[in-house]
Structure formats: structure tokens, C-alpha cells
Enzyme design. Sequence first.
Site: not given
Length: 236
Positions: A50, A196
Site C-alpha cells: 500500500d 508498504h
Amino acid sequence: MGSATFIIAAAVLLAAVLLVRGSASVRASWYLRMRCRARRAGRRVALTFDDGPDPQRTPAVLDLLARQGVRATFFVVGARAEAHPELVRRMATEGHVVGNHSYTHSWRFPLRSLGRTMEELCRTGEVLHRITGRQPRLFRPPFGVTNPTIARAVRRLGLDPVGWSIRSLDTMGQSPERVAARILRRLHPGAVILLHDRCAGSERLVGLLVEGLRSRGLEPVTLPELFDIEAYEKTR
């Protein structure tokens, strides 16, 4: 306080707690049915990233994935994709799946009106279509937060919402070794792992995870491969 008043107050408090939990828990699926774990995935799991792309750290993650022959799913922020189209293009070219993670990733996103929410999602879709030539179907809400407005926007736009079953907490500043150990302890077939590509040590973490997965006989794949779904709108 009388007993009747106490009961009413307790009921209101309980309802508020449940509403907050339903909004903040991505696996609750109260407002929007989220794909969080594949039940018939065999020995496959999905690595998902993300908040990118990040010009400093995303390239190293892509380099590592390429060396390991692994394809992943990247939920990108529209504004960052617009600023760094070469990274999004590289993701798509190298076989990774690109999904919608809103345009701003603002803390205000869950508070926006239906019109503003749809505008953010549409704008990100347009940016990604312009860069990759394909319109993404997969969507992950910022912070994993959902509510009736976000649910309505997602349904109207025909997006396919995806959550996760293992949250890495890799944004907390812990070492890649510690984060990898936490993930591998919770690992299960069909897992969707939240990572991430903007964190320090992301490349090291991904390397440890791929090694750990393969030592357990698990295969990292993209979300469409894990769930047998479409990543992009079909071209006419």
C-alpha cells in the site's frame, strides 16, 4: 441514574463501539464485503503493498521481487502515481497488479461526501488507466476504514474491495527481522499480507518473507491469482 436510563445509555455506548469497530476493522465487512482471505487457495498467499509509489524505496522492492521471480499487488495512491508514472508503469510491465488506493490517502477520506469519494476513486482510476492502459478493478480503502458512503461509492463504480488477513505493522519502525518473524508466525494458506513499499527496510523485509514462504512450501502470487478474480476492466 435510573435503571432504564442506565440500560439505554449502555445500549447507545455499545452501538457506538460496534459502529466504530465495524468501520475500522477491515475483516468485519459490515458495510462492504471485503476479500481478506482465500479459503481455497492451496498453498498460495498474496503479498500486497500500500501507499506507494515511492521514488526512494519502491524501486528496491521491485528489484527484489524481480530477482526472486515474485509477482505482487500494489495499491497505489493516485497523486503519487501521477507524480511517478514510471514506477507504476514498471509495476505493470513486470507483471504486478496495480489497484486503487484513493487519490489523496487523506485522513479525511472516510469523512468525505459520496460525490467527493467517487471523485477520488474515479480520478485514481483515470490516472492508472492513462499510465498502464488498463482500468483497475481492485480497491483497498485507506487505513482499511469503511462506512456506508465508501461502500456506496465502491458499488456504484463496480470496484472489487480487498482487505487483508495479516497486518505487518511495518510502518511502526521495527526491524525487518522482527516484522518478518511476526508475519511468519501468523502465516496461513490463502493469506493476504499487508505491506508498504514506502518503509525503510522494505526490500530486506520482502526478502525475508519470500524466503520464509518458500521454506514453508507456500507460493506468493497476485490477488487475482489467489482469488481467481479480474484485476482490470475488460476491454471492449
